[in-house]
Design an enzyme around this catalytic site. Structure first.
Site, short mmCIF file in Angstrom:
data_model
loop_
_atom_site.label_atom_id
_atom_site.label_comp_id
_atom_site.label_asym_id
_atom_site.label_seq_id
_atom_site.Cartn_x
_atom_site.Cartn_y
_atom_site.Cartn_z
N PHE A 1 2.89 16.46 -4.73
CA PHE A 1 3.48 15.40 -3.90
C PHE A 1 4.44 14.54 -4.70
CE2 PHE A 1 -1.10 15.49 -2.17
CZ PHE A 1 -0.86 16.59 -1.37
N GLN B 1 4.82 -3.50 -8.49
CA GLN B 1 6.23 -3.37 -8.10
C GLN B 1 6.42 -2.20 -7.15
OE1 GLN B 1 9.40 -4.58 -10.52
NE2 GLN B 1 10.64 -2.74 -10.22
N GLU B 2 5.75 -1.09 -7.42
CA GLU B 2 5.86 0.04 -6.51
C GLU B 2 5.34 -0.33 -5.12
OE1 GLU B 2 4.40 4.71 -6.04
OE2 GLU B 2 4.00 3.62 -7.90
N ARG B 3 4.26 -1.09 -5.07
CA ARG B 3 3.64 -1.41 -3.78
C ARG B 3 4.42 -2.47 -3.01
NH1 ARG B 3 -2.39 -0.63 -6.42
NH2 ARG B 3 -2.42 1.63 -6.06
N GLY C 1 9.77 10.67 27.04
CA GLY C 1 9.83 12.04 26.54
C GLY C 1 10.86 12.23 25.45
N GLU D 1 -2.44 14.43 -8.62
CA GLU D 1 -2.81 15.82 -8.86
C GLU D 1 -3.47 16.42 -7.63
OE1 GLU D 1 -3.39 15.48 -13.69
OE2 GLU D 1 -5.11 16.01 -12.46
N LEU E 1 8.22 3.87 24.24
CA LEU E 1 9.27 3.24 25.05
C LEU E 1 10.45 4.17 25.31
CD1 LEU E 1 9.06 -0.26 23.37
CD2 LEU E 1 8.71 0.17 25.81
N SER F 1 -5.64 9.46 -4.90
CA SER F 1 -5.45 8.10 -5.40
C SER F 1 -6.29 7.78 -6.64
CB SER F 1 -5.80 7.09 -4.28
OG SER F 1 -4.91 7.20 -3.20
#
Length: 381
Positions: free
Chosen positions: A158, A243-245, A342, A129, A339, A134
């Site tokens: 989000f 599981q999500e993590r 630019g 929200e 690496l 979190s």
């Protein structure tokens, strides 16, 4: 180092996912970036190829694989192609189905799972929200019972897949007096009166993902759309967050590894002062460090995959994999941009977009700081 977590059946599935990436996703990469979304026909093709039903029993149109390693294979290959598409597909196929499979009634499973498996119904999950981040236990969206319906009010933000979603798993407070024990889950369907979506959010990266705000204004949700037992929504989310993590860790590592491999090839071709930039000792040492860091991370993530396939992965170990892989991914991609010189700062170069896409991995699915808090508590601190 050889990876020992997968067998022949998993690698055969990897080949089919790679074919889908080459045939369907890569030719549409620029278009997805332009429209900031994954078109419906791509979702349906992914469903047709069996990418969405791995956690769904065969009786409801899924593969009934019952082996998380297949999920991990899909996450690796899609993340290697594009981190944003991996996010969209992962929420739909890896995060959402277990809620319905584990908590849903027979009628709910018959109603929603076949469409999720074949890509006809796109699913999202709405926890976060505007004021909560979190802190899921502090959510303010409410659902008040009125006969055989619930009146839902509030907003979420989000939300990956939020703009296109046909189904949204929504966490709402049903008993303000009970704190975390007063949260319940509901299935909100597109077209319900009072349910609306904001614009596609203008993000720093992951432009292909249709992330949006969701608004609920006196949305009447039938009790038949309540998912699981009233008041057990917070516990249900906590049980499924590992599981999500671990899925996030799999994608983080695969994404970083793929961009690193491309960077190695680039440093063999790009020349400065008459020689390939990869041949300079500093750059050579730097890439040796990155290779080692990625392989060590991969080894831990593989152990988490194997543990989760046996339903033995703890929430704390999943938190370790999530925060560490997110940090490593961001560290590696930052060095890859360096690496490239630019050119690494140019959006037309894949490394620049990958670098932007990766930044959110230290925030979503529980910020890295929250992950460390969980680990610290487990240490008795």
């Amino acid at each position: 180092m050889p990876r020992n977590v997968y067998g022949p059946d998993h690698e055969a599935f990897r080949s089919s996912v790679r074919e889908f990436v080459e045939r369907t996703l890569k030719p549409r990469a620029e278009q997805m970036l332009e429209v900031k979304s994954v078109d419906r026909d791509i979702w349906k093709e992914a469903g047709k190829q069996g990418l969405f039903g791995l956690d769904i029993p065969e009786e409801f149109g899924g593969a009934g694989a019952d082996d998380y390693r297949f999920n991990a294979i899909a996450a690796e290959e899609i993340a290697g192609f594009n981190f944003a598409v991996s996010s969209c597909f992962g929420i739909h196929s890896d995060v959402c189905p277990p809620y319905i499979v584990d908590l849903g009634t027979q009628e709910q499973k018959e109603r929603w799972l076949p469409g999720m498996a074949n890509g006809d119904l796109i699913c999202a999950i709405a926890m976060t929200e505007p004021s909560g981040g979190s802190d899921l236990a502090a959510l303010k969206t409410t659902a008040v019972r009125d006969g055989d319906t619930w009146v839902l009010n509030g907003s979420k933000t989000f939300i990956t897949n939020g703009y296109q979603a046909d189904l949204v798993i929504v966490a709402a407070r049903t008993d303000p007096s009970k704190g975390a024990k007063g949260i319940t889950l509901f299935m909100v369907e597109a077209g319900m009166e009072g349910f609306s979506r904001g614009r596609k959010l203008d993000k720093v990266g992951q432009e292909e993902a249709d992330t949006s705000e969701l608004f609920f204004e006196n949305v009447r949700v039938p009790d038949a759309n309540r998912l699981g037992t009233e008041g057990l929504g917070f516990i249900s989310m906590m049980q499924r967050l590992p599981q999500e993590r671990v899925g996030a860790a799999v994608a983080n590592t695969a994404h970083a590894f793929q961009i690193f491999r491309e960077t190695v090839e680039y440093t063999k071709e790009r020349k400065a002062f008459g020689q390939p930039v990869g041949s300079f000792q500093h750059n050579k040492f730097k890439m040796a460090e990155l290779q080692t860091k990625l392989e060590v991370t991969q080894a831990y993530v593989d152990d988490c995959i194997a543990a989760h396939a046996e339903q033995k992965l703890s929430a704390v170990d999943a938190a370790k994999a999530k925060w560490w892989s997110a940090q490593v991914q961001n560290d590696v991609l930052d060095e890859c941009v360096q690496l490239y010189g630019g050119y690494g700062f140019m959006n037309e170069y894949r490394v620049a977009r990958a670098w932007r896409d990766a930044r959110v991995s230290k925030i979503w699915a529980g910020s890295n700081e929250i992950m460390k808090e969980l680990i610290g508590r487990d240490l008795g601190l």
